[in-house]
Design a protein around this motif. Structure first.
Motif, PDB file in Angstrom:
ATOM      1  N   ASP A   1      23.808  91.646 -35.431  1.00 29.95           N
ATOM      2  CA  ASP A   1      22.493  91.275 -34.458  1.00 29.95           C
ATOM      3  C   ASP A   1      22.723  89.912 -34.015  1.00 29.95           C
ATOM      4  O   ASP A   1      22.139  89.325 -33.296  1.00 29.95           O
ATOM      5  CB  ASP A   1      21.414  91.614 -35.533  1.00 29.95           C
ATOM      6  CG  ASP A   1      20.979  92.895 -35.535  1.00 29.95           C
ATOM      7  OD1 ASP A   1      21.469  93.577 -34.720  1.00 29.95           O
ATOM      8  OD2 ASP A   1      20.167  93.346 -36.336  1.00 29.95           O
TER       9      ASP A   1
ATOM     10  N   GLU B   1      23.490  90.262 -41.095  1.00 28.67           N
ATOM     11  CA  GLU B   1      22.779  91.212 -42.108  1.00 28.67           C
ATOM     12  C   GLU B   1      21.251  90.589 -42.127  1.00 28.67           C
ATOM     13  O   GLU B   1      20.510  91.589 -42.363  1.00 28.67           O
ATOM     14  CB  GLU B   1      23.590  91.327 -43.178  1.00 28.67           C
ATOM     15  CG  GLU B   1      24.820  92.154 -43.264  1.00 28.67           C
ATOM     16  CD  GLU B   1      25.503  92.104 -44.526  1.00 28.67           C
ATOM     17  OE1 GLU B   1      25.112  92.000 -45.701  1.00 28.67           O
ATOM     18  OE2 GLU B   1      26.541  91.223 -44.260  1.00 28.67           O
TER      19      GLU B   1
ATOM     20  N   ALA C   1      19.319  91.447 -39.448  1.00 28.68           N
ATOM     21  CA  ALA C   1      18.789  92.769 -39.555  1.00 28.68           C
ATOM     22  C   ALA C   1      17.737  92.993 -40.340  1.00 28.68           C
ATOM     23  O   ALA C   1      16.660  93.852 -40.245  1.00 28.68           O
ATOM     24  CB  ALA C   1      20.071  93.696 -39.919  1.00 28.68           C
ATOM     25  N   LEU C   2      17.725  92.321 -41.627  1.00 22.53           N
ATOM     26  CA  LEU C   2      16.745  92.531 -42.781  1.00 22.53           C
ATOM     27  C   LEU C   2      15.639  91.760 -41.860  1.00 22.53           C
ATOM     28  O   LEU C   2      14.238  92.469 -42.307  1.00 22.53           O
ATOM     29  CB  LEU C   2      17.007  91.285 -43.826  1.00 22.53           C
ATOM     30  CG  LEU C   2      15.966  91.064 -44.917  1.00 22.53           C
ATOM     31  CD1 LEU C   2      15.878  92.168 -45.727  1.00 22.53           C
ATOM     32  CD2 LEU C   2      16.168  89.695 -45.775  1.00 22.53           C
TER      33      LEU C   2
ATOM     34  N   ARG D   1      14.610  92.044 -38.885  1.00 26.53           N
ATOM     35  CA  ARG D   1      14.084  93.054 -38.010  1.00 26.53           C
ATOM     36  C   ARG D   1      13.456  94.295 -38.548  1.00 26.53           C
ATOM     37  O   ARG D   1      12.423  94.713 -38.173  1.00 26.53           O
ATOM     38  CB  ARG D   1      15.337  93.561 -37.124  1.00 26.53           C
ATOM     39  CG  ARG D   1      15.188  94.892 -36.253  1.00 26.53           C
ATOM     40  CD  ARG D   1      15.981  95.654 -36.173  1.00 26.53           C
ATOM     41  NE  ARG D   1      17.306  95.206 -35.752  1.00 26.53           N
ATOM     42  CZ  ARG D   1      17.513  94.935 -34.367  1.00 26.53           C
ATOM     43  NH1 ARG D   1      16.654  94.993 -33.320  1.00 26.53           N
ATOM     44  NH2 ARG D   1      18.573  94.476 -33.997  1.00 26.53           N
ATOM     45  N   ARG D   2      14.092  94.498 -39.756  1.00 24.20           N
ATOM     46  CA  ARG D   2      13.449  95.740 -40.517  1.00 24.20           C
ATOM     47  C   ARG D   2      12.103  95.455 -41.194  1.00 24.20           C
ATOM     48  O   ARG D   2      11.174  96.313 -41.274  1.00 24.20           O
ATOM     49  CB  ARG D   2      14.281  96.192 -41.750  1.00 24.20           C
ATOM     50  CG  ARG D   2      15.531  96.811 -41.436  1.00 24.20           C
ATOM     51  CD  ARG D   2      15.985  97.437 -42.874  1.00 24.20           C
ATOM     52  NE  ARG D   2      16.357  96.346 -44.033  1.00 24.20           N
ATOM     53  CZ  ARG D   2      17.574  95.954 -44.029  1.00 24.20           C
ATOM     54  NH1 ARG D   2      18.217  96.091 -43.005  1.00 24.20           N
ATOM     55  NH2 ARG D   2      17.599  94.977 -44.998  1.00 24.20           N
ATOM     56  N   ASN D   3      11.713  94.078 -41.178  1.00 21.77           N
ATOM     57  CA  ASN D   3      10.485  93.600 -41.724  1.00 21.77           C
ATOM     58  C   ASN D   3       9.527  93.385 -40.581  1.00 21.77           C
ATOM     59  O   ASN D   3       8.186  92.696 -41.279  1.00 21.77           O
ATOM     60  CB  ASN D   3      10.835  92.705 -42.753  1.00 21.77           C
ATOM     61  CG  ASN D   3      11.046  93.466 -44.154  1.00 21.77           C
ATOM     62  OD1 ASN D   3      10.480  94.258 -44.818  1.00 21.77           O
ATOM     63  ND2 ASN D   3      12.476  93.315 -44.355  1.00 21.77           N
ATOM     64  N   ARG D   4       9.878  93.326 -39.435  1.00 20.32           N
ATOM     65  CA  ARG D   4       8.888  92.839 -38.315  1.00 20.32           C
ATOM     66  C   ARG D   4       7.449  93.549 -38.638  1.00 20.32           C
ATOM     67  O   ARG D   4       6.534  92.978 -38.177  1.00 20.32           O
ATOM     68  CB  ARG D   4       9.649  92.689 -37.189  1.00 20.32           C
ATOM     69  CG  ARG D   4      10.366  91.469 -36.871  1.00 20.32           C
ATOM     70  CD  ARG D   4      11.220  91.653 -35.813  1.00 20.32           C
ATOM     71  NE  ARG D   4      10.199  91.564 -34.567  1.00 20.32           N
ATOM     72  CZ  ARG D   4      10.729  91.027 -33.355  1.00 20.32           C
ATOM     73  NH1 ARG D   4      11.722  90.695 -33.051  1.00 20.32           N
ATOM     74  NH2 ARG D   4       9.918  91.148 -32.283  1.00 20.32           N
ATOM     75  N   GLU D   5       7.593  94.869 -38.546  1.00 23.27           N
ATOM     76  CA  GLU D   5       6.598  95.818 -38.467  1.00 23.27           C
ATOM     77  C   GLU D   5       5.520  95.718 -39.635  1.00 23.27           C
ATOM     78  O   GLU D   5       4.371  95.352 -39.220  1.00 23.27           O
ATOM     79  CB  GLU D   5       6.926  97.161 -38.762  1.00 23.27           C
ATOM     80  CG  GLU D   5       7.668  97.790 -37.620  1.00 23.27           C
ATOM     81  CD  GLU D   5       6.562  98.020 -36.492  1.00 23.27           C
ATOM     82  OE1 GLU D   5       5.601  98.861 -36.831  1.00 23.27           O
ATOM     83  OE2 GLU D   5       6.752  97.619 -35.474  1.00 23.27           O
ATOM     84  N   ARG D   6       6.095  95.400 -40.727  1.00 21.98           N
ATOM     85  CA  ARG D   6       5.305  94.839 -41.855  1.00 21.98           C
ATOM     86  C   ARG D   6       4.467  93.627 -41.484  1.00 21.98           C
ATOM     87  O   ARG D   6       3.262  93.798 -41.937  1.00 21.98           O
ATOM     88  CB  ARG D   6       6.085  94.625 -43.414  1.00 21.98           C
ATOM     89  CG  ARG D   6       6.808  95.829 -44.012  1.00 21.98           C
ATOM     90  CD  ARG D   6       7.731  95.216 -45.083  1.00 21.98           C
ATOM     91  NE  ARG D   6       8.312  96.270 -45.470  1.00 21.98           N
ATOM     92  CZ  ARG D   6       8.377  96.651 -46.754  1.00 21.98           C
ATOM     93  NH1 ARG D   6       7.185  96.211 -47.597  1.00 21.98           N
ATOM     94  NH2 ARG D   6       8.730  97.646 -47.310  1.00 21.98           N
TER      95      ARG D   6
ATOM     96  N   GLU E   1      15.560  90.633 -50.461  1.00 22.34           N
ATOM     97  CA  GLU E   1      14.865  91.560 -49.956  1.00 22.34           C
ATOM     98  C   GLU E   1      13.328  91.937 -50.582  1.00 22.34           C
ATOM     99  O   GLU E   1      12.200  91.899 -49.951  1.00 22.34           O
ATOM    100  CB  GLU E   1      15.311  92.865 -49.759  1.00 22.34           C
ATOM    101  CG  GLU E   1      14.670  93.841 -48.710  1.00 22.34           C
ATOM    102  CD  GLU E   1      15.360  94.868 -47.775  1.00 22.34           C
ATOM    103  OE1 GLU E   1      16.693  94.868 -47.968  1.00 22.34           O
ATOM    104  OE2 GLU E   1      14.895  95.223 -46.789  1.00 22.34           O
TER     105      GLU E   1
ATOM    106  N   HIS F   1       9.477  90.887 -49.337  1.00 23.60           N
ATOM    107  CA  HIS F   1       8.209  91.861 -49.347  1.00 23.60           C
ATOM    108  C   HIS F   1       7.481  91.005 -50.214  1.00 23.60           C
ATOM    109  O   HIS F   1       6.049  91.283 -49.828  1.00 23.60           O
ATOM    110  CB  HIS F   1       8.836  93.031 -50.134  1.00 23.60           C
ATOM    111  CG  HIS F   1       9.622  93.849 -49.301  1.00 23.60           C
ATOM    112  ND1 HIS F   1      10.474  95.012 -49.783  1.00 23.60           N
ATOM    113  CD2 HIS F   1      10.289  93.885 -48.116  1.00 23.60           C
ATOM    114  CE1 HIS F   1      11.190  95.367 -48.948  1.00 23.60           C
ATOM    115  NE2 HIS F   1      11.138  94.888 -47.694  1.00 23.60           N
TER     116      HIS F   1
END
Ligand code: SAH
Length: 473
Positions: free
Chosen positions: A126, A158, A161-162, A164-169, A205, A209
């Motif tokens: 990314d 990576e 990418a982490l 990116r995965r958590n942008r929604e939250r 990670e 959270h």
């Protein structure tokens, strides 16, 4: 700026590639890496012979259509980009056709025919860094790329990418006056980023959270971090890439007397530098005070670097600082360094282990000998053991007597390696029987004592014996 840098998505259409030489194959690889569908025009029918491996590779999303002919305007229509590496005249015709259709075109090694050029690329998934010189010097671009490769942490892609995965939250956080930008800055610069980039990805990670949950409940979850960093034996080029990265993001650096100004000059310019070592003839800061200052700096949410000579866990009291900080609930990252024994051995060409000559190497500290405590020398009398003594310059006589009393052969080669890897480094050699005299000939530390048959393999030993032979001749 001669060209505007852009990142082009090729997933929504196809790219045209013309030519079949090695330059064309290199571009094919790049287009495929970007997931493009490639319409490939070649006048050479043996395409599989050139690029079979790329065409058969399964991990690419896009497809390749091969046509054995010169592409005309109708063949180029609808392409997102055209890349040509087909040789002079064909390249010129292809470029003219693409231009008349307003399709971006790149002709390899012909900036005059190109409307876009390929930058040198650092590809970490990314995270992509593109370097251009406006076509002036691809070699310079490549050199710059090597430099950037070296300073980017290996897990940076990576890490992106982490996030990116958590942008929604994060989008669901309802806290008033919540700043998304501030939040990510703290993640990148704080303990989460530090843990992730040093390989503790799962832990990072979970911490991310937790921070997102804390943000939602508008709880303050901010903490600083302490990096326990090994600075190596003295030569700043022997810093690890990770140590360099951490130094570049430090807010405050607590450093020892073993850390020299060449190393400190590699740190972020506006980081505060605090000396906590011992100066000649003066007692240093007490360990408990150092511990407290590290903890206080981290609690004030700063990025703290505790910089130690060599490796933090080799006679560096790094273990004590780690435990103290862990008790205080402060996240600690450890960056290993090249310990003095390894730096000095490399510099003087002294193999610490060697088949049939040294099957064991022991790092010991002689400061206990200094304090008149008993050192158990018996385990070090074995002729196959290389003994490396830290902090031993002033207690060389005790080391000599202890080893000989324990049965080590007095003729065993020995060296004193002082200020290893620094510009004023010095080595002196002899035998165990005259170790204290060798130590006395070295004016100033820091220095290691090395005792073992392998010392006779070292450069200083060979140099000393060569000059003796010369004197005898
Ligand atoms: N943590 C450090 C050691 C700290 S104890 C490391 O891993 O290297 C301090 C001792 O290390 C000094 O008394 C000396 O014996 C040794 N030392 C440190 N730097 C050195 C150097 N550049 N050359 C020789 N010895 C060194």
């Amino acid at each position: 700026m001669r060209f505007l840098p852009l990142f082009l998505s090729l997933s929504s259409g196809s790219a045209v590639l013309v030519g079949s030489g090695s330059a064309a194959i290199a571009k094919l690889r790049l287009l495929r890496a970007a997931g493009a569908d490639v319409r490939w025009f070649s006048q050479d029918a043996d395409i599989a012979g050139h690029a079979g491996d790329i065409m058969l590779a399964k991990n690419y999303a896009g497809r390749i259509d091969v046509t054995i002919k010169e592409p005309l305007e109708t063949d180029l229509a609808g392409a997102l980009a055209v890349v040509s590496a087909a040789g002079k005249e064909l390249d010129e015709r292809v470029a003219a056709r693409a231009r008349s259709l307003n399709i971006p075109v790149n002709v390899v090694d012909r900036p005059d025919l190109s409307t876009f050029i390929f930058p040198a690329v650092v590809d970490r998934g990314d995270v992509v860094v593109a370097i251009g010189t406006g076509g002036a010097s691809p070699v310079l671009a490549r050199r710059l790329r090597e430099k950037i490769e070296a300073i980017l942490p290996s897990r940076i892609g990576e890490f992106a990418a982490l996030m990116r995965r958590n942008r929604e939250r994060l989008a669901n956080v309802r806290t008033p006056r919540f700043s998304v930008r501030r939040f990510w800055e703290k993640i990148i610069d704080g303990p989460v980023g530090a843990a992730f980039l040093s390989g503790r990805t799962a832990e990072a990670e979970i911490a991310l959270h937790r921070s997102i949950e804390a943000a939602d409940k508008s709880r303050d979850d901010e903490r600083g971090v302490v990096h326990l960093v090994g600075a190596g034996p003295g030569d700043p080029d022997l810093l690890t890439l990770r140590a360099l990265n951490v130094l570049q993001s430090a807010d405050v650096i607590f450093y020892d007397e073993l850390v020299n100004s060449d190393i400190l000059s590699r740190a972020r310019r506006d980081a505060e530098q605090v000396f906590v070592g011992k100066r000649k003839g003066q007692p240093g800061m007490a360990q408990y005070e150092i511990n407290q200052r590290l903890a206080a700096a981290a609690k004030s949410r700063r990025c703290v670097v505790r910089l130690k000579g060599g490796d933090p866990f080799i006679f560096g009291r790094g273990g004590e600082e780690l435990e103290y900080l862990q008790h205080a609930g402060i996240p600690v990252m450890i960056v290993p360094g090249i310990t003095a024994a390894l730096g000095c051995a490399a510099e003087s060409g002294l193999p610490l282990t060697l088949r049939n000559e040294a099957s064991r190497v022991c790092f010991i500290s002689a400061s206990v000998a200094d304090e008149k405590k008993d050192v158990d020398w018996s385990g070090l009398a074995d002729p196959l053991t290389t003994v490396v003594v830290y902090m031993g310059l002033s207690s060389a006589a005790a080391v000599q007597a202890g080893l000989i009393a324990a049965g080590r052969n007095p003729k065993t080669p020995a060296a004193v390696l002082a200020r290893g890897t620094r510009p004023d480094s010095r080595a002196a050699v002899g035998t165990l029987a005259n170790l204290s005299a060798i130590a006395a000939s070295v004016s100033e530390g820091p220095a290691l004592l090395v005792i073992g048959d392998v010392v006779a393999r070292s450069l200083p030993w060979k140099a000393a014996n060569a000059s003796q032979l010369e004197a005898a001749a």
